[in-house]
Design a protein around this motif. Structure first.
Motif, PDB file in Angstrom:
ATOM      1  N   GLU A 197      38.540  45.170  55.474  1.00 51.48           N
ATOM      2  CA  GLU A 197      37.700  45.845  54.470  1.00 51.48           C
ATOM      3  C   GLU A 197      37.526  44.958  53.238  1.00 51.48           C
ATOM      4  O   GLU A 197      36.431  44.850  52.677  1.00 51.48           O
ATOM      5  CB  GLU A 197      38.328  47.194  54.083  1.00 51.48           C
ATOM      6  CG  GLU A 197      38.246  48.210  55.222  1.00 51.48           C
ATOM      7  CD  GLU A 197      39.054  49.472  54.979  1.00 51.48           C
ATOM      8  OE1 GLU A 197      39.161  50.284  55.908  1.00 51.48           O
ATOM      9  OE2 GLU A 197      39.589  49.647  53.869  1.00 51.48           O
ATOM     10  N   ASN A 198      38.608  44.323  52.839  1.00 50.04           N
ATOM     11  CA  ASN A 198      38.551  43.427  51.686  1.00 50.04           C
ATOM     12  C   ASN A 198      37.585  42.260  51.953  1.00 50.04           C
ATOM     13  O   ASN A 198      36.841  41.823  51.072  1.00 50.04           O
ATOM     14  CB  ASN A 198      39.959  42.910  51.386  1.00 50.04           C
ATOM     15  CG  ASN A 198      39.967  41.852  50.304  1.00 50.04           C
ATOM     16  OD1 ASN A 198      39.826  42.152  49.127  1.00 50.04           O
ATOM     17  ND2 ASN A 198      40.095  40.591  50.704  1.00 50.04           N
ATOM     18  N   TYR A 199      37.592  41.780  53.205  1.00 51.47           N
ATOM     19  CA  TYR A 199      36.724  40.660  53.589  1.00 51.47           C
ATOM     20  C   TYR A 199      35.248  41.029  53.425  1.00 51.47           C
ATOM     21  O   TYR A 199      34.407  40.175  53.166  1.00 51.47           O
ATOM     22  CB  TYR A 199      37.028  40.295  55.047  1.00 51.47           C
ATOM     23  CG  TYR A 199      36.167  39.198  55.634  1.00 51.47           C
ATOM     24  CD1 TYR A 199      36.408  37.857  55.332  1.00 51.47           C
ATOM     25  CD2 TYR A 199      35.122  39.498  56.511  1.00 51.47           C
ATOM     26  CE1 TYR A 199      35.638  36.849  55.883  1.00 51.47           C
ATOM     27  CE2 TYR A 199      34.344  38.496  57.070  1.00 51.47           C
ATOM     28  CZ  TYR A 199      34.603  37.170  56.752  1.00 51.47           C
ATOM     29  OH  TYR A 199      33.832  36.171  57.296  1.00 51.47           O
ATOM     30  N   TYR A 203      32.616  43.082  45.732  1.00 53.58           N
ATOM     31  CA  TYR A 203      32.716  43.955  44.547  1.00 53.58           C
ATOM     32  C   TYR A 203      33.949  43.546  43.739  1.00 53.58           C
ATOM     33  O   TYR A 203      33.979  43.667  42.523  1.00 53.58           O
ATOM     34  CB  TYR A 203      32.834  45.384  45.084  1.00 53.58           C
ATOM     35  CG  TYR A 203      32.722  46.542  44.125  1.00 53.58           C
ATOM     36  CD1 TYR A 203      31.802  46.564  43.078  1.00 53.58           C
ATOM     37  CD2 TYR A 203      33.523  47.687  44.314  1.00 53.58           C
ATOM     38  CE1 TYR A 203      31.705  47.676  42.256  1.00 53.58           C
ATOM     39  CE2 TYR A 203      33.429  48.795  43.500  1.00 53.58           C
ATOM     40  CZ  TYR A 203      32.524  48.778  42.459  1.00 53.58           C
ATOM     41  OH  TYR A 203      32.422  49.878  41.648  1.00 53.58           O
ATOM     42  N   HIS A 204      34.978  43.042  44.485  1.00 55.43           N
ATOM     43  CA  HIS A 204      36.225  42.650  43.813  1.00 55.43           C
ATOM     44  C   HIS A 204      36.173  41.215  43.259  1.00 55.43           C
ATOM     45  O   HIS A 204      37.062  40.824  42.511  1.00 55.43           O
ATOM     46  CB  HIS A 204      37.424  42.785  44.771  1.00 55.43           C
ATOM     47  CG  HIS A 204      37.438  41.806  45.921  1.00 55.43           C
ATOM     48  ND1 HIS A 204      36.984  42.127  47.190  1.00 55.43           N
ATOM     49  CD2 HIS A 204      37.846  40.523  46.000  1.00 55.43           C
ATOM     50  CE1 HIS A 204      37.138  41.069  47.982  1.00 55.43           C
ATOM     51  NE2 HIS A 204      37.640  40.082  47.290  1.00 55.43           N
ATOM     52  N   CYS A 205      35.142  40.459  43.648  1.00 52.81           N
ATOM     53  CA  CYS A 205      35.165  39.018  43.329  1.00 52.81           C
ATOM     54  C   CYS A 205      35.235  38.704  41.833  1.00 52.81           C
ATOM     55  O   CYS A 205      36.012  37.830  41.424  1.00 52.81           O
ATOM     56  CB  CYS A 205      33.984  38.313  43.969  1.00 52.81           C
ATOM     57  SG  CYS A 205      34.110  38.269  45.779  1.00 52.81           S
ATOM     58  N   ILE A 208      39.013  39.095  40.709  1.00 50.05           N
ATOM     59  CA  ILE A 208      40.165  38.369  41.273  1.00 50.05           C
ATOM     60  C   ILE A 208      39.837  36.954  41.757  1.00 50.05           C
ATOM     61  O   ILE A 208      40.750  36.210  42.058  1.00 50.05           O
ATOM     62  CB  ILE A 208      40.889  39.174  42.382  1.00 50.05           C
ATOM     63  CG1 ILE A 208      40.108  39.204  43.695  1.00 50.05           C
ATOM     64  CG2 ILE A 208      41.211  40.583  41.916  1.00 50.05           C
ATOM     65  CD1 ILE A 208      40.969  39.713  44.845  1.00 50.05           C
ATOM     66  N   HIS A 209      38.541  36.593  41.849  1.00 50.40           N
ATOM     67  CA  HIS A 209      38.193  35.268  42.393  1.00 50.40           C
ATOM     68  C   HIS A 209      37.374  34.432  41.415  1.00 50.40           C
ATOM     69  O   HIS A 209      36.195  34.150  41.661  1.00 50.40           O
ATOM     70  CB  HIS A 209      37.357  35.415  43.673  1.00 50.40           C
ATOM     71  CG  HIS A 209      38.058  36.063  44.817  1.00 50.40           C
ATOM     72  ND1 HIS A 209      39.349  35.779  45.188  1.00 50.40           N
ATOM     73  CD2 HIS A 209      37.606  36.983  45.708  1.00 50.40           C
ATOM     74  CE1 HIS A 209      39.664  36.499  46.262  1.00 50.40           C
ATOM     75  NE2 HIS A 209      38.636  37.249  46.592  1.00 50.40           N
ATOM     76  N   PRO A 210      37.959  33.996  40.272  1.00 52.00           N
ATOM     77  CA  PRO A 210      37.165  33.188  39.330  1.00 52.00           C
ATOM     78  C   PRO A 210      36.614  31.913  39.979  1.00 52.00           C
ATOM     79  O   PRO A 210      35.473  31.526  39.707  1.00 52.00           O
ATOM     80  CB  PRO A 210      38.160  32.872  38.204  1.00 52.00           C
ATOM     81  CG  PRO A 210      39.512  33.200  38.739  1.00 52.00           C
ATOM     82  CD  PRO A 210      39.321  34.241  39.791  1.00 52.00           C
ATOM     83  N   GLN A 326      44.667  35.182  46.632  1.00 49.75           N
ATOM     84  CA  GLN A 326      44.186  36.227  45.720  1.00 49.75           C
ATOM     85  C   GLN A 326      43.874  37.498  46.520  1.00 49.75           C
ATOM     86  O   GLN A 326      44.201  38.612  46.118  1.00 49.75           O
ATOM     87  CB  GLN A 326      42.932  35.730  44.988  1.00 49.75           C
ATOM     88  CG  GLN A 326      43.222  34.587  44.010  1.00 49.75           C
ATOM     89  CD  GLN A 326      41.978  33.808  43.605  1.00 49.75           C
ATOM     90  OE1 GLN A 326      40.939  33.838  44.296  1.00 49.75           O
ATOM     91  NE2 GLN A 326      42.073  33.078  42.499  1.00 49.75           N
ATOM     92  N   ASP A 327      43.229  37.308  47.684  1.00 51.97           N
ATOM     93  CA  ASP A 327      42.895  38.461  48.532  1.00 51.97           C
ATOM     94  C   ASP A 327      44.151  39.156  49.059  1.00 51.97           C
ATOM     95  O   ASP A 327      44.227  40.386  49.069  1.00 51.97           O
ATOM     96  CB  ASP A 327      42.010  38.023  49.702  1.00 51.97           C
ATOM     97  CG  ASP A 327      40.562  37.861  49.281  1.00 51.97           C
ATOM     98  OD1 ASP A 327      40.090  38.675  48.471  1.00 51.97           O
ATOM     99  OD2 ASP A 327      39.895  36.930  49.769  1.00 51.97           O
ATOM    100  N   TRP A 328      45.118  38.346  49.529  1.00 45.19           N
ATOM    101  CA  TRP A 328      46.326  38.989  50.085  1.00 45.19           C
ATOM    102  C   TRP A 328      47.052  39.804  49.011  1.00 45.19           C
ATOM    103  O   TRP A 328      47.568  40.886  49.288  1.00 45.19           O
ATOM    104  CB  TRP A 328      47.296  37.957  50.687  1.00 45.19           C
ATOM    105  CG  TRP A 328      46.739  36.979  51.699  1.00 45.19           C
ATOM    106  CD1 TRP A 328      47.245  35.738  51.968  1.00 45.19           C
ATOM    107  CD2 TRP A 328      45.607  37.127  52.590  1.00 45.19           C
ATOM    108  NE1 TRP A 328      46.510  35.108  52.948  1.00 45.19           N
ATOM    109  CE2 TRP A 328      45.494  35.933  53.336  1.00 45.19           C
ATOM    110  CE3 TRP A 328      44.671  38.143  52.814  1.00 45.19           C
ATOM    111  CZ2 TRP A 328      44.498  35.727  54.297  1.00 45.19           C
ATOM    112  CZ3 TRP A 328      43.665  37.940  53.766  1.00 45.19           C
ATOM    113  CH2 TRP A 328      43.584  36.762  54.484  1.00 45.19           C
TER     114      TRP A 328
HETATM  115 FE    FE Z   1      38.149  38.309  48.239  1.00 45.06          FE
END
Ligand code: FE
Ligand code: FES
Length: 373
Positions: A197-199, A203-205, A208-210, A326-328
């Motif tokens: 689902e995260n993959y 929306y989260h980028c 958490i993903h600069p 970051q995803d984990w």
């Molecule tokens: Fe991600």
């Protein structure tokens, strides 16, 4: 507006051992599970060619057998008293399959050819005690297995239907020719569906993903809705960025004829995430270990040079290793949240539509036992 009022699934779908047992049998063993690259199961550089490799397909122990160009898969269960023919993960170079318990022996087509003490027994039919053969397919360098119904059974789901238009999305990429440039494995303290689902959303980028947001705008995604047991979409690179890497510079030899500014993020259910970049293809292969633990094998596949050497896509590996971690971290936090008595399934935002699609497919599969409608 939220996406068609689809909600997250109830917490137990991510936390219950009973649910995972069901998924392993029906969604993994019972559909088509990716078992890795053919070259991982049968390394080309082995001194003597590997002929057999024990793997788990969902909850079913299997033995993949290679004899020249022919690939077969059998239940890894001896027809004498059920001993495993090889321990999971191990390989053998023998030209026959030898059970290590009482030495029943099978040829590479699964026929019983040796069973001490039974030659003289006229009532014993060797032909009735061959290994159970299971469906296996090689597609673009990956091996896929189905482990519930034997070869030829009408209940075996069609592999072509399973792939559907997944093949069309990836058609421009020279997948079969790619070699593993690097690989990391992770053990993530989250359910395999939380990782999937995260993959499927960015929306989260922004939070958490600069690093990722510097090379690809997080709102650039568009999702497909096409036949097959898969979900996903594509995103674009920012102007001047040539791939997803720390600097945006290419990390490997670009693939001829693929869109130079797009990245495809597609998930062939149940367990293979394929992220196709202009110069490399990254895959995440998931193996659920328990409701809240998943083993993830992340591979960076690249085009070998004319001399067969495999370039090191270090700039991509560094970029995605940061992003993976970051995803984990986020997935593990969600998993802890799912265990709270106060968790309630929430709604999906408009750019979480691929998550809604995934949840819809899986919720339907809980009813029908099938990933393809
Ligand atoms: Fe991600
Ligand atoms: Fe395999 Fe006895 S269980 S030979």
């Amino acid at each position: 507006m939220t996406v068609d009022q689809v909600l997250m699934m109830p917490a137990e779908k991510y936390t219950s051992t009973e649910v995972l047992d069901w998924e392993r049998r029906h969604l993994f063993a019972g559909s088509w599970t990716c078992l890795g690259r053919l070259t991982d199961l049968f390394p080309a550089d082995a001194e003597r060619p590997v002929t057999q490799r024990a793997v788990a397909v969902g909850d079913v122990a299997c033995l993949v057998v290679r004899d020249g160009e022919t690939l077969r898969m059998f239940a890894n269960t001896c027809r004498h008293r059920g001993h495993e023919l090889l321990p999971e993960g191990e390989a053998s170079e023998r030209r026959s399959v030898l059970c290590p318990y009482h030495a029943w022996t099978y040829d590479l087509e699964g026929r019983l050819i040796g069973a001490k003490g039974f030659r003289e027994d006229e009532s014993f039919d060797f032909a009735e005690h061959g290994l159970v053969e299971l469906p296996v397919r090689l597609w673009e360098g990956w091996v896929f297995g189905h482990a519930v119904h034997p070869v030829g059974a009408p209940e075996v789901p069609s592999f072509e239907e399973h792939l559907g238009d997944f093949t069309k999305i990836l058609a421009p990429y020279p997948l079969a020719d790619l070699a593993v440039g690097d690989r990391h494995t992770y053990e993530v303290a989250a359910n395999w569906k939380v990782i999937a689902e995260n993959y499927h959303e960015c929306y989260h980028c922004p939070l958490i993903h600069p690093e990722l947001c510097q090379v690809s705008p997080p709102t650039s995604g568009d999702n497909y809705d096409l036949p097959g047991a898969w979900v996903g979409g594509s995103m674009v690179l920012r102007d001047g960025m040539r791939t997803m890497s720390i600097t945006g510079e290419l990390a490997a030899t670009p693939f001829p004829g693929v869109p130079p500014t797009a990245v495809e993020y597609v998930h062939l259910l149940p367990n293979l995430l394929v992220s196709a970049h202009p110069d490399y293809v990254m895959t995440h292969r998931m193996v659920p270990l328990s409701p809240d633990r998943t083993w993830v094998e992340c591979s960076w596949l690249v085009l070998p040079g004319a001399d067969g050497s495999v370039p090191d896509p270090a700039a991509a590996v560094e970029f995605w290793d940061i992003t993976n971690k970051q995803d984990w971290g986020a997935c593990e936090s969600v998993q802890r949240g799912l265990a709270s008595p106060h968790f309630r399934p929430g709604p999906f935002a408009p750019n979480e539509d691929a998550v809604a699609q995934l949840v819809t497919i899986i919720s339907r599969a809980y009813e029908t036992g099938r990933l393809v409608p």
